[in-house]
Design a protein around this motif. Sequence first.
Motif, short mmCIF file in Angstrom:
data_model
loop_
_atom_site.label_atom_id
_atom_site.label_comp_id
_atom_site.label_asym_id
_atom_site.label_seq_id
_atom_site.Cartn_x
_atom_site.Cartn_y
_atom_site.Cartn_z
N ALA A 17 29.48 48.29 33.75
CA ALA A 17 30.05 47.43 32.72
C ALA A 17 31.41 47.96 32.27
O ALA A 17 32.35 47.18 32.03
CB ALA A 17 29.10 47.33 31.53
N ARG A 18 31.55 49.27 32.17
CA ARG A 18 32.84 49.84 31.77
C ARG A 18 33.90 49.58 32.84
O ARG A 18 35.05 49.27 32.53
CB ARG A 18 32.70 51.34 31.49
N LEU A 19 33.51 49.73 34.10
CA LEU A 19 34.45 49.47 35.18
C LEU A 19 34.86 48.00 35.21
O LEU A 19 36.04 47.67 35.39
CB LEU A 19 33.83 49.86 36.52
N HIS A 20 33.89 47.12 35.05
CA HIS A 20 34.16 45.68 35.02
C HIS A 20 35.17 45.38 33.92
O HIS A 20 36.14 44.63 34.13
CB HIS A 20 32.86 44.92 34.79
N ARG A 21 34.96 45.97 32.76
CA ARG A 21 35.88 45.71 31.65
C ARG A 21 37.25 46.32 31.91
O ARG A 21 38.27 45.75 31.54
CB ARG A 21 35.31 46.26 30.34
N VAL B 5 39.81 37.69 39.54
CA VAL B 5 39.88 39.05 40.10
C VAL B 5 38.53 39.74 40.01
O VAL B 5 38.06 40.35 40.97
CB VAL B 5 40.97 39.87 39.38
N THR B 6 37.88 39.66 38.84
CA THR B 6 36.59 40.35 38.70
C THR B 6 35.53 39.72 39.59
O THR B 6 34.67 40.42 40.13
CB THR B 6 36.12 40.35 37.23
N THR B 7 35.58 38.40 39.76
CA THR B 7 34.62 37.75 40.66
C THR B 7 34.82 38.21 42.09
O THR B 7 33.86 38.53 42.81
CB THR B 7 34.76 36.22 40.58
N LEU B 8 36.07 38.26 42.52
CA LEU B 8 36.37 38.71 43.87
C LEU B 8 35.96 40.16 44.08
O LEU B 8 35.33 40.50 45.09
CB LEU B 8 37.87 38.54 44.16
N VAL B 9 36.29 41.01 43.12
CA VAL B 9 36.01 42.44 43.24
C VAL B 9 34.52 42.73 43.21
O VAL B 9 34.00 43.49 44.04
CB VAL B 9 36.74 43.22 42.13
N PHE B 10 33.82 42.13 42.28
CA PHE B 10 32.43 42.51 42.06
C PHE B 10 31.41 41.61 42.76
O PHE B 10 30.28 42.03 43.00
CB PHE B 10 32.13 42.56 40.55
N ASP B 11 31.81 40.38 43.10
CA ASP B 11 30.87 39.48 43.78
C ASP B 11 31.26 39.20 45.23
O ASP B 11 30.45 38.69 45.99
CB ASP B 11 30.77 38.14 43.02
N GLY B 12 32.50 39.49 45.59
CA GLY B 12 32.94 39.25 46.96
C GLY B 12 33.27 37.80 47.22
O GLY B 12 33.28 36.96 46.32
N LEU B 13 33.57 37.50 48.47
CA LEU B 13 33.99 36.16 48.85
C LEU B 13 32.88 35.32 49.48
O LEU B 13 33.04 34.12 49.67
CB LEU B 13 35.16 36.25 49.86
N ALA B 14 31.77 35.93 49.81
CA ALA B 14 30.69 35.20 50.49
C ALA B 14 30.14 34.12 49.58
O ALA B 14 29.91 34.33 48.39
CB ALA B 14 29.59 36.15 50.92
N ASP B 15 29.87 32.96 50.14
CA ASP B 15 29.25 31.86 49.41
C ASP B 15 27.77 32.18 49.30
O ASP B 15 27.08 32.41 50.30
CB ASP B 15 29.46 30.56 50.18
N LEU C 292 41.59 50.10 46.39
CA LEU C 292 41.50 48.69 46.77
C LEU C 292 41.36 47.78 45.54
O LEU C 292 42.00 46.74 45.46
CB LEU C 292 40.30 48.48 47.71
N VAL C 293 40.53 48.21 44.60
CA VAL C 293 40.30 47.39 43.41
C VAL C 293 41.57 47.25 42.59
O VAL C 293 42.02 46.14 42.25
CB VAL C 293 39.16 47.97 42.56
N PHE C 294 42.18 48.38 42.27
CA PHE C 294 43.34 48.31 41.39
C PHE C 294 44.61 47.97 42.15
O PHE C 294 45.59 47.53 41.54
CB PHE C 294 43.45 49.60 40.56
N GLY C 295 44.58 48.10 43.47
CA GLY C 295 45.65 47.53 44.28
C GLY C 295 45.64 46.02 44.18
O GLY C 295 46.69 45.36 44.15
N THR C 296 44.45 45.45 44.13
CA THR C 296 44.31 44.00 43.94
C THR C 296 44.90 43.57 42.60
O THR C 296 45.62 42.58 42.50
CB THR C 296 42.84 43.57 44.03
N VAL C 297 44.58 44.32 41.55
CA VAL C 297 45.13 44.02 40.23
C VAL C 297 46.65 44.11 40.26
O VAL C 297 47.36 43.21 39.79
CB VAL C 297 44.55 44.97 39.16
N ASN C 298 47.17 45.20 40.81
CA ASN C 298 48.62 45.41 40.83
C ASN C 298 49.35 44.35 41.65
O ASN C 298 50.53 44.07 41.40
CB ASN C 298 48.95 46.79 41.37
N SER C 299 48.67 43.77 42.63
CA SER C 299 49.32 42.76 43.48
C SER C 299 49.71 41.52 42.69
O SER C 299 50.53 40.72 43.16
CB SER C 299 48.40 42.37 44.64
N LEU C 300 49.17 41.35 41.49
CA LEU C 300 49.54 40.20 40.67
C LEU C 300 51.03 40.20 40.36
O LEU C 300 51.63 39.14 40.14
CB LEU C 300 48.75 40.21 39.36
#
Length: 219
Positions: free
Chosen positions: A106-110, A205-215, A178-186
């Motif tokens: 939860a802390r990482l997500h936030r 961003v949080t959905t992509l990072v924590f849930d991935g892209l798979a349907d 990878l996670v914070f590279g995604t954030v910085n890419s904004l």
Amino acid sequence: MPTAPASAPVSRRGRPGHDRAAVLQRAVELFNRQGYDATSVGDVAAALGLTKSAIYHHFPSKEALLSAALDEALDGLEAAIDRAVAGSDGPTQDEGPHTAAPTAYARLHRAVEESVHVLVRHLPAVTLLLRVRGNSAVETAALDRRRALDDRLGELVRAAVKEGALRHDLPPDVITRLVFGTVNSLTEWYRPGGPVGADEVARFVTTLVFDGLADGDRA
């Protein structure tokens, strides 16, 4: 002989005022567009329609402008991580003083969510921060603070892995980058005022990072 009517006073257009924040904003825009080394205090003054002495009234040097801009970005990011590590801004009306501490996950997500909001609010300053290379004492100090932030984020990731909330087959340091590279890419594509707001971007961003892209329907 009749006295000639007095002429009306000549209207003089005064120079529009520019406070410290406006000077800093324009300087950061120029640093990002032209490069810090290629931008002079004279360039900042010309862009604002001011004299160099008017700029020096707010900032004693170009380095002071850079330092203030980097502090804006770093102060915001440090506060975001502080809030994430603390887990809350304080007990709400419905929470008692002994509310259970949030999980590492939860802390990482936030932390990810808060970082996105800081980036959106301070996009030019964060963009400048990500471009510094340690070519001066001001830049070196900023890079030291940024490394300290990276270390804190890495600790959050390692705690979430240890907790079992994140996969164990990827090194925590790689996950962090990878996670914070995604954030910085904004900084490369996000533009405030567009069709996607800060809350939506944070959710994406949080959905992509924590849930991935798979349907989920294809799982």
